[in-house]
Design an enzyme around this catalytic site. Structure first.
Site, PDB file in Angstrom:
ATOM      1  CG  ASP A  25      32.501  45.224  36.384  1.00 15.88           C
ATOM      2  OD1 ASP A  25      33.736  44.889  36.536  1.00 15.88           O
ATOM      3  OD2 ASP A  25      31.797  45.248  37.443  1.00 15.88           O
ATOM      4  CG  HIS A  55      32.598  43.744  40.783  1.00 15.50           C
ATOM      5  ND1 HIS A  55      32.902  44.706  39.678  1.00 15.50           N
ATOM      6  CD2 HIS A  55      33.693  44.163  41.828  1.00 15.50           C
ATOM      7  CE1 HIS A  55      34.143  45.168  39.870  1.00 15.50           C
ATOM      8  NE2 HIS A  55      34.516  44.942  41.128  1.00 15.50           N
TER       9      HIS A  55
END
Ligand SMILES: NC(=O)C1=CN([C@@H]2O[C@H](COP(=O)(O)OP(=O)(O)OC[C@H]3O[C@@H](n4cnc5c(N)ncnc54)[C@H](O)[C@@H]3O)[C@@H](O)[C@H]2O)C=CC1
Ligand SMILES: O=C([O-])CC(=O)C(=O)O
Length: 364
Positions: free
Chosen positions: A192, A220
């Site tokens: 990410d 996440h």
């Protein structure tokens, strides 16, 4: 009297042997040209990410070009033949740093003496599913594998959980492997982090080496908060804030965040498979920086055990900005958090609290 003399002589001989043994080992450490191999476990090694990450590890992308490795590959019985195929390809690639391959469906054999464990094995999210939809299948896997790691891995084994729901799988692993130090159990949010960098690079037409210190806070998942408030770009006239150079707060506070949050789903939609290449690359980045250190003045995002920093409930595995030195991560302290960020950081923490109780209900 004679006995005392013999004892003294014996002691001198023993001390001399110990001294010379230490001296020989010390000199040997200078003379030998090759480091001892590091044992790296990859679970789910017959899967998509497994297939992408094992050549990276064997080429030295993760631990450096001078670090030999022995790969331990674990998968489940139905994937045994495919796993053996991966082993055959690793042999055929003749990687100079690869000193051995253990390919097995036996979790105990897989975990034996491993120094690094990359936990990719699990049930992946399919198109249209949220990560928590794969919760019950994965938490029971992580409970079982925690026990094997605790009993058979090297005492200082560093663990990276990749399989979703990554934060909560890591938490389950931590809870069921109480003797592994909590500092050694992490989850992957570096993908990410890299995705956030990628969006900024595209927008500014900049190079990756010039942009640093974005942050992924939290889970996440689609509630993660990609934060650019402290990120900078190196320009010909010195360091500038990303927010100033982008000069479009509306984009940064809406589309940018949504794109990073939804990138995994967009890749699954496009490939019908998860983002294996970029996840493998990010996992290598995560371990490399953890083991070898982050460059001075630069932080990265890692899912780590919360100590209450930034008001995040202690005991969650939450993604924070961290720096790494000598194999240890530390949460970057003292960053100013505005009201917009605070809300987003709390929202993703709340999702992790919910996931934690869902995970525990699945385990009962
Ligand atoms: N944290 C992150 O940034 C990312 C996480 N992921 C997650 O990583 C995981 C793996 O993704 P892919 O490689 O694409 O999936 P995949 O389905 O291709 O591979 C998973 C592998 O795990 C194996 N497996 C299942 N149960 C196992 C067990 N108990 N022990 C060992 N192996 C087991 C399967 O047989 C399969 O070979 C998924 O949970 C996915 O959602 C994927 C991309 C990014
Ligand atoms: O969304 C998924 O299941 C795969 C993943 O975690 C990602 O690409 O970020």
């Amino acid at each position: 009297m004679e006995n005392v003399e013999w004892l003294q002589k014996g002691l001198v001989v023993l001390l001399s042997i110990a001294f010379f043994w230490k001296l020989i080992r010390y000199m040997w450490s200078f003379l030998k040209t090759e480091k001892d191999p590091v044992r790296v476990l990859v679970t789910g090694a017959a899967g998509q990410i497994g297939y992408a990450i094992v050549p990276m590890i064997a080429r030295g992308v993760m631990l450096g070009l001078d670090q030999p490795v022995i790969l331990h590959l674990l998968d489940i019985e139905p994937a045994a033949e495919a796993l053996n195929g991966v082993k055959m390809e690793l042999i055929d690639a003749a990687f100079p740093l690869l000193k051995g391959v253990v390919a097995t469906t036996d979790v105990v054999e897989a975990c034996k003496d491993v120094n690094i464990a990359i936990m990719v094995g699990g049930f992946p999210r399919k198109e249209g599913m949220e990560r928590k939809d794969v919760m019950s299948k994965n938490v029971s896997i992580y409970k079982a594998q925690a026990a094997a790691l605790e009993q058979h891995a090297a005492a200082d084994c560093k663990v990276l959980v990749v399989a979703n729901p990554a934060n909560t799988n890591a938490l389950v692993l931590k809870e069921f492997a109480p003797s592994i130090p909590e500092k050694n159990i992490t989850c992957l949010t570096r993908l990410d982090h890299n995705r956030a960098l990628g969006q900024i690079l595209e927008r500014l037409n900049a190079h990756v080496s010039d942009v640093k210190n974005v942050i992924i806070w939290g889970n996440h998942s689609s509630t993660q908060y990609p934060d650019v408030n402290h990120a900078t770009v190196t320009t010909s006239s010195g360091g500038k804030l990303v927010r100033e150079l982008v000069a479009d707060d509306n984009w940064l506070n809406t589309d940018f965040i949504a794109t990073v949050q939804q990138r995994g789903a967009a890749i699954i939609k496009a490939r019908k498979l998860s983002s294996a290449l970029s996840a493998a690359s990010a996992a290598c980045d995560h371990i490399r920086d953890w083991v070898l250190g982050t460059p001075k003045g630069t932080w990265v995002s890692m899912g780590v055990y919360s100590d209450g920093s930034y008001g995040i409930q202690p005991g969650l595995i939450y993604s924070f900005p961290v720096t790494c030195e000598k194999g240890q991560w530390s949460i970057v302290q003292g960053l100013k958090i505005d009201e917009f960020s605070r809300k987003k950081m709390d929202a993703t923490a709340n999702e992790l609290i919910e996931e934690k109780s869902l995970a525990y209900s699945c385990l009962n």
